[in-house]
Design a protein around this motif. Structure first.
Motif, PDB file in Angstrom:
ATOM      1  N   ASP A   6      30.688  10.794 -31.487  1.00 36.59           N
ATOM      2  CA  ASP A   6      29.891  11.282 -32.607  1.00 36.59           C
ATOM      3  C   ASP A   6      29.230  12.629 -32.303  1.00 36.59           C
ATOM      4  O   ASP A   6      28.742  12.855 -31.189  1.00 36.59           O
ATOM      5  N   PHE A   7      29.184  13.460 -33.312  1.00 34.43           N
ATOM      6  CA  PHE A   7      28.417  14.705 -33.229  1.00 34.43           C
ATOM      7  C   PHE A   7      26.913  14.408 -33.264  1.00 34.43           C
ATOM      8  O   PHE A   7      26.119  15.069 -32.595  1.00 34.43           O
TER       9      PHE A   7
ATOM     10  N   GLU B  14      29.199  10.973 -37.615  1.00 33.46           N
ATOM     11  CA  GLU B  14      29.292   9.736 -36.841  1.00 33.46           C
ATOM     12  C   GLU B  14      30.257   8.781 -37.543  1.00 33.46           C
ATOM     13  O   GLU B  14      30.773   9.084 -38.621  1.00 33.46           O
ATOM     14  N   PHE B  15      30.507   7.650 -36.922  1.00 29.27           N
ATOM     15  CA  PHE B  15      31.493   6.712 -37.462  1.00 29.27           C
ATOM     16  C   PHE B  15      31.221   6.363 -38.921  1.00 29.27           C
ATOM     17  O   PHE B  15      32.148   6.195 -39.723  1.00 29.27           O
ATOM     18  N   GLU B  16      29.952   6.242 -39.289  1.00 28.56           N
ATOM     19  CA  GLU B  16      29.603   5.825 -40.655  1.00 28.56           C
ATOM     20  C   GLU B  16      30.070   6.812 -41.713  1.00 28.56           C
ATOM     21  O   GLU B  16      30.139   6.460 -42.902  1.00 28.56           O
ATOM     22  N   THR B  17      30.399   8.028 -41.317  1.00 27.55           N
ATOM     23  CA  THR B  17      31.020   8.962 -42.254  1.00 27.55           C
ATOM     24  C   THR B  17      32.275   8.348 -42.861  1.00 27.55           C
ATOM     25  O   THR B  17      32.533   8.468 -44.063  1.00 27.55           O
TER      26      THR B  17
ATOM     27  N   ILE C  26      27.917  15.042 -44.860  1.00 29.71           N
ATOM     28  CA  ILE C  26      26.627  14.349 -44.858  1.00 29.71           C
ATOM     29  C   ILE C  26      25.878  14.766 -43.606  1.00 29.71           C
ATOM     30  O   ILE C  26      26.411  14.729 -42.504  1.00 29.71           O
ATOM     31  N   ASN C  27      24.615  15.170 -43.763  1.00 29.40           N
ATOM     32  CA  ASN C  27      23.914  15.794 -42.626  1.00 29.40           C
ATOM     33  C   ASN C  27      23.517  14.785 -41.564  1.00 29.40           C
ATOM     34  O   ASN C  27      23.644  13.572 -41.753  1.00 29.40           O
TER      35      ASN C  27
ATOM     36  N   ALA D  29      20.971  10.739 -41.679  1.00 29.03           N
ATOM     37  CA  ALA D  29      22.290  10.618 -41.057  1.00 29.03           C
ATOM     38  C   ALA D  29      23.069   9.498 -41.749  1.00 29.03           C
ATOM     39  O   ALA D  29      22.479   8.605 -42.365  1.00 29.03           O
ATOM     40  N   PRO D  30      24.396   9.526 -41.697  1.00 27.85           N
ATOM     41  CA  PRO D  30      25.181   8.489 -42.376  1.00 27.85           C
ATOM     42  C   PRO D  30      24.767   7.068 -42.029  1.00 27.85           C
ATOM     43  O   PRO D  30      24.666   6.218 -42.912  1.00 27.85           O
TER      44      PRO D  30
END
Length: 234
Positions: A85-86, A139-142, A178-179, A185-186
């Protein structure tokens, strides 16, 4: 079969693909979503995934994943990638000090990926054409947001803030944008919108409900990663 993917198929000399993942959910995503997808396109060679050591569900030090990469990349006939993840990426990653507010998050992730590969090649004094770095925005939730239709299928409307979910989907046609602020965050948004959401329990099910085609359509950076790995295997 999509013409783009036809060129990937049926080569018996294809290499193995090893993806080093940040956590348990990412590992499950590779095993249960990416592997079947690659196989459906004719990439039947071994696709392996393992969680980076000492991650405890998140990336803590660059040295850990660097060691995992180097322990794998010298194996014969292997393509190595990673999925991290970023969001909340540790500041010891190569290139982190070069990031600036004038850059988009995509530019920042691109820079970090370039610097990771450069660091590996410089410290090992050789080129690694078989390494494909990948940092997930954000992150993964994106990827879960890209599968929003799956949320509506798996959860009853009274279990989620459906209006809030649709507001996010409409505001970010590309969920990769999404920021990554602590309050927006997501992953933070999902927990607010779906009080019962559990990343490990629900994330893969939501994505699997709508299929990977939704991710490829809505997340261009993710799509580029998938295509890069597939092309490197043949």
């Amino acid at each position: 079969m999509d013409k783009k993917y036809h060129q990937w198929t049926t080569d018996p000399t294809m290499k193995r693909l090893v993806i080093i993942a940040e956590g348990e959910t990412e590992e499950s995503f590779v095993n249960n979503i990416l592997r079947p997808f690659f196989c459906s396109k004719g990439l039947y060679n071994t696709i392996q995934c393992f969680k980076t050591k000492h991650s405890h569900g998140g990336m803590s030090k660059y040295s850990y994943i660097k060691k995992d990469i180097l322990n794998t990349i010298y194996e014969s006939d292997v393509v190595v990638s990673m999925m991290i993840d970023f969001y909340r990426l540790p500041s010891d990653f190569p290139g982190f000090g070069e990031l600036s507010n004038s850059q988009t998050h995509q530019e920042q992730a691109d820079l970090l990926e370039t610097r990771i590969k450069e660091d590996l090649e410089e410290t090992q004094n050789q080129r690694f054409e078989n390494f494909i770095p990948y940092i997930q925005l954000h992150e993964f939730e994106t990827l879960v947001f890209a599968s929003a239709n799956g949320i509506d299928i798996l959860f009853d409307r009274d279990e989620i803030d459906f209006k809030g979910l649709m507001n996010v989907v409409e505001e970010y046609p590309n969920p990769e944008e999404i920021n990554n602020y602590p309050d927006t965050a997501p992953s933070v948004r999902l927990k607010k919108l779906i009080p019962g959401y559990n990343k490990v329990l629900h994330g893969i099910d939501i994505i699997n409900t709508v299929g990977i085609s939704e991710l490829l359509e809505k997340c261009p950076r993710f799509k580029t990663w998938i295509e890069s790995m597939a092309e490197a295997l043949v």
